[in-house]
Enzyme design. Structure first.
Site, PDB file in Angstrom:
ATOM      1  N   ALA A   1     -24.471  25.341  -8.014  1.00 33.53           N
ATOM      2  CA  ALA A   1     -22.961  25.252  -6.745  1.00 33.53           C
ATOM      3  C   ALA A   1     -21.513  26.024  -7.287  1.00 33.53           C
ATOM      4  CB  ALA A   1     -23.061  24.171  -6.160  1.00 33.53           C
TER       5      ALA A   1
ATOM      6  N   ARG B   1     -41.076  13.443  -1.538  1.00 30.50           N
ATOM      7  CA  ARG B   1     -40.903  12.994  -3.048  1.00 30.50           C
ATOM      8  C   ARG B   1     -40.391  11.227  -3.022  1.00 30.50           C
ATOM      9  NH1 ARG B   1     -36.551  16.526  -6.000  1.00 30.50           N
ATOM     10  NH2 ARG B   1     -38.258  19.012  -6.698  1.00 30.50           N
TER      11      ARG B   1
ATOM     12  N   GLU C   1     -25.293  18.675  -4.884  1.00 27.37           N
ATOM     13  CA  GLU C   1     -25.025  17.390  -5.047  1.00 27.37           C
ATOM     14  C   GLU C   1     -23.654  16.449  -5.268  1.00 27.37           C
ATOM     15  OE1 GLU C   1     -27.559  16.798  -8.518  1.00 27.37           O
ATOM     16  OE2 GLU C   1     -28.030  14.242  -8.093  1.00 27.37           O
TER      17      GLU C   1
END
Lengths: 519, 519
Positions: free
Chosen positions: A60, A339, A478
């Site tokens: 990012a 996940r 994130e």
């Protein structure tokens, strides 16, 4: 100043009166910087000033920095660690792309809507759909943008768990370093200031509440909290927070999820802590989904961190093998589920005392052909080789007869093109016909924080009370919360980081610059 | 001042220098109050000053107020609404008590450990175990404390979903009003100032960061945001936040849980909004589990709010009846599971377009004997009566044959003492032998926020960065986060509110008073 809307008419009078004008939202950590504000008529003098200040140098951060630079802004990237790249360099370098050239080549029909639907399903509907669309919509073009900076992909598309079809590209290095290194190289070539060991201490805001810079510790030695010299860096156009998650912040992650204690390893680098998130919250950033913390279901208890198994299971065992309970020799979940579903399933395997009974994933030589970490895994005995299924069973103390029966059932399912037991997508499923076999013991590790600060599609950090942007403050990757909901799909962190980072960089660089004073 | 530990040596110098001394952590909403602080040498003059200021007048608030008063403090309770009691007056008045006299009388062996284990299981291990122990440990004594203030319980113990045994007492009124009214009466008798239509606007802190009072809107008309006159109320010993949850704050709850949109009703009163939580967060309170929002699995789509069905299902259908899918006539979950498990199960009942297919819960006259809302429910046609199972089936368009077969299977399970299909605890299970039958359509409603601010066992609100108490700030009840983890068990809100409210009141009242100036 949208936040003004929150101020009552009575207060506005006070503000006009002058005295209150000097007061701004201040974090605990901003004492010295705030002192200047409080005196009202003396704005701080910064040690250095740039247009766009990016905090963090992962996917990012580097994407934001380069995009802002492309737009003509002067840019500085700071990172608290001695090396740049954060988690991104130790990540698998896999990027989910909706509508890539490689998909077209392989005849895979994908769309932004399909990718959004997959991520929404994995996220249990908790996702911020507007942000999700922004990410998915940007993947194909961002993939080309990365290529232009020298990123190279393997020549095939992979099918990661939870995706309804193969859409994952991976760097030839099988690592995020294959993205981070070219971006850092380009940043240096293009005159972006790159500062390591420079830690955000607090934000500096002007009397109107706009973020105009940060106080940093220059020469900081992680994790010694009070090292480094205090300096003020001003940002004329804005500060972009690309500060990642807090998977390695044991105290903080346990506040939200007490069971994610020290017994559980993490795939993250030690710098994945919470202090930047907290500084944002102290100036009113709205925290979303902080207790949604992802466990990586492909990790092994037989090594530390991300290791060799994560990669091996992702590229070999999960798409081209099966996972069994060692006590029964039987499969117990869809190996291509998202996940969360996989990690939750694995963590149910416990003995009467609650201790883990590590399941074993395995495939054969054909299934492991593209796994670059096989050799290292074998060397460190994380991956073990067996010539026959009997030998594999003996290695892991699995009932041999049951294991062989399971493999036979699996092969029948592959032939039938349907996994009736667990509903695994079978587009790339492979029958397990012959050895040699490669096995890995599995147990999840703390991997990713779905939670973070709420942003809008302009990548602006939104204020908790007003839901309006905190002027001058952007976030990407994130560090933001809500895009992935309850469970991020694999290869979507690179997608998110690059797309939202570029979005933040572009928008911040295009915003109006304010005047700041240099010390 | 524990927070001082966060300040670096360099900053401490600055603080000693004087100018920075005047700066404190300020929320957006605290402009006018903070103005006084910022000028440094002029502490605010309060319009009124008490020892203990309690914000909110539900179970937690009234318990805190009375306990503080018992300890000799001067106490004021403020509530933004025109009526006192918040959600507590419209709650069912059921309190889980580990080791009550009624349990002993019925030969039920319970313990604090068993209650902790039940709540931890429902909470999916996300609970703050120390706080959980504090609550469970305090229930038996708090039950007697309530009795001393005139609260009256029904003469039997109930078995609520998720509890491993019967431990729920309920007021004779079947309502939280049976607790709130006696407490408010006692508060007035004992000289506690009770102020309605008085809304917290922001906190006032002294230069050292201690909460010394609040700014309020006096004469506030909910929900008109800018009504009321600004006043400053000082608190010599502390401010206790008993401000509840935000289930009715549609915008804020959807940020955390987008699917909890306006299509879903809530059992809460309209004042269950988020602004007090946000004010705490703005001064550094640590938010825990904000996305853990509970749906009440006993509500009916055929009425607004808590209504008559919530009570009826809790006391009749769930413990003494069964719930079936109208399309099959079959049970599909454990009717005594925790709320999350039940609500999640019910919400899977949808047609091809995703529209709800409301399940029907029913019991017979014997099962409904203790349900006080039966008459009202029948009157408003939320509950419907049928003389035979065939009639019941016709009323709700359930296949009659399948329904009768299900009832027969259920009765066999009761005789066997085991629910092999769904594992329902059978201690108080009742065979469904004969009509008349009473049925209710069911669909969950937003009911409770497990999330809130993090507190320690002294009920002090903890700072996000230091994890040390924010001096002068306490919280209790639904305003706190972490006690219940992912799912609160029924009847544990009253337990939590009363026990933690009393805890906060006692500790705040025993703390050292600071000197404040009156206007």
């Amino acid at each position: 100043m949208k936040q003004k809307d929150l101020i009552s008419p009575g207060r506005r009078q006070l503000l006009k009166g002058g005295a209150a004008m000097a007061v701004s939202v201040a974090g605990l950590g901003a004492m010295s910087a705030q002192a200047a504000e409080c005196s009202g008529d003396k704005p701080p003098h910064f040690d250095e000033i740039v247009d766009v200040l990016v905090i963090g140098s992962g996917f990012a951060g580097m994407s934001a920095a380069l995009q802002a630079k492309e737009a003509g802004a002067s840019v500085m990237v700071i990172d608290k660690m001695p090396v740049f790249g954060g988690n991104s360099t130790i990540n698998g370098g896999a990027m989910a792309v909706a509508g890539s050239k490689l998909q077209a080549k392989e005849g895979i029909k994908d769309s932004v809507d399909t990718m959004v639907a997959d991520m929404l399903k994995a996220g249990r509907g908790m996702n911020d759909v507007e942000m999700l669309k922004l990410v998915c919509n940007g993947t194909a073009e961002s993939c080309q943008w990365l290529e232009a900076y020298g990123v190279e992909w393997k020549p095939f598309v992979q099918h990661f768990g939870g995706h309804s079809l193969p859409r994952v590209l991976q760097t030839v290095q099988s690592s995020g370093a294959g993205i981070i290194r070219p971006l850092i190289k380009a940043a240096k070539q293009h005159g972006i200031e790159m500062r390591n060991q420079t830690k955000l201490e607090s934000f500096v805001k002007d009397p109107a509440g706009r973020v105009i810079g940060v106080q940093v510790r220059d020469g900081y030695y992680f994790p010694q909290e009070r090292t480094g010299k205090m300096r003020l860096i001003g940002a004329r156009k804005g500060v972009i927070m690309a500060t990642g998650g807090f998977s390695r912040d044991l105290e903080y992650r346990q506040m939200q999820q007490p069971e994610l204690n020290g017994d559980l390893d993490s795939t993250n680098h030690p710098g994945a802590t919470s202090e930047a998130l907290k500084q944002m919250m102290l100036i009113g950033a709205n925290p979303i989904h902080l207790d949604q913390i992802q466990l990586g279901p492909w990790a092994s208890p037989d090594e530390k961190g991300f290791g060799t198994a994560s990669q091996f299971n992702t590229i070999a065992t999960y798409p081209s093998g099966i996972v069994v309970d060692v006590r029964t020799g039987e499969r117990f979940f869809n190996e291509l589920a998202d996940r969360k579903a996989r990690a939750d399933a694995i963590m149910t395997r416990r003995d009467d005392q609650g201790n883990p009974v590590y399941p074993v994933g395995f495939t054969n030589a054909k299934g492991a052909a593209q796994a670059q970490t096989l050799e290292w895994g074998l060397k460190y005995k994380v991956i073990q080789k067996a010539d026959t299924l009997e030998e594999l069973a003996a290695l892991y103390q699995i009932p041999a007869k049951a294991l062989k029966a399971q493999v036979a059932r699996w092969n029948d399912a592959v032939k039938a093109g349907e996994d009736k037991e667990f509903g695994r997508p079978m587009q790339k499923a492979m029958a397990l016909e012959e050895g040699p076999w490669y096995g890995v013991r599995m147990w999840p590790k703390v991997h990713y924080c779905m939670g973070g600060v709420k942003v809008n599609t302009q990548s602006q950090v939104l204020h908790l009370v007003s839901n309006e942007p905190i002027d001058g403050l952007y976030a990407a990757g994130e560090a933001t919360g809500g895009i992935h909901g309850a469970s991020r799909l694999g290869a979507c962190a690179v997608a998110e980081g690059v797309v939202t980072g570029r979005n933040a960089g572009r928008i911040c660089a295009a915003s109006a610059a304010i005047e700041l004073k240099q010390a």
